[in-house]
Scaffold this active site. Sequence first.
Site, PDB file in Angstrom:
ATOM      1  N   GLY A 181       0.540  -3.582  -0.159  1.00 41.82           N
ATOM      2  CA  GLY A 181      -0.632  -4.415  -0.361  1.00 41.82           C
ATOM      3  C   GLY A 181      -1.077  -4.449  -1.806  1.00 41.82           C
ATOM      4  O   GLY A 181      -1.459  -3.424  -2.357  1.00 41.82           O
ATOM      5  N   SER A 182      -1.049  -5.609  -2.448  1.00 38.11           N
ATOM      6  CA  SER A 182      -1.310  -5.657  -3.876  1.00 38.11           C
ATOM      7  C   SER A 182      -1.473  -7.095  -4.357  1.00 38.11           C
ATOM      8  O   SER A 182      -1.500  -8.026  -3.560  1.00 38.11           O
ATOM      9  CB  SER A 182      -0.175  -4.970  -4.630  1.00 38.11           C
ATOM     10  OG  SER A 182       1.067  -5.311  -4.058  1.00 38.11           O
TER      11      SER A 182
END
Length: 216
Positions: A181-182
């Site tokens: 997640g980024s």
Amino acid sequence: MIRIAEGGMPWVLAGVAFTFIFLGVCYFTSGWLFLVFCFLAMFFFLISFLLLVFFRDPERIIGRGVTAVADGKIREIIHLQDAEVGECVRISTFMNIHNVHVNRAPFTGMIEKMAHHPGGHVPAFQKESDSNEQLVLLLKTEIGRVKIVQIAGAVARRIVPYVSEGMMLKKGEKIGLIRLGSRVDLYLPAEGVKAVVIQMHERIKAGEDTIAEIND
């Protein structure tokens, strides 16, 4: 066969190892302990599968023009003045946990500068994530300076670079991995870009989808 991204294999192997460890313990237990260890084995089997999906690294047919740096959804397209790029367009892509997290070079060029900036680890979709841990790559290209900012998220908090300062990159070449997640911000020089061809909330694939056309 699923290809695993560089930097992801240790995570997958750890999940598989715990699965077999708890399966082995199940063999030597009975009653409620048997149920507990069987549950743990099933849990780590599921985690292993999810990690396998997360760290997948599929082949890509490289698109034309400026291509996407990351898989995910477009969250922002704005014009601004940047200290390193000048007048530019910033395109922000949010990668969810189910996206491929291998990032790719949007255009052929040389890495002029590569800098790591420590910071916080709030969820990458929040505005406060601007102060998260970041890795900044500045590319010298035929359309001008192009900047890529890889921003770590809230879970694994780790950026794994595949490149180094001074390297020559081809468009679509892998530049690194951001775990779990980024966000990735791409700064394109306004003078080198004819048109941005993607829209807000559009889903794109790194290296494959064209996000901007360049001036002839």
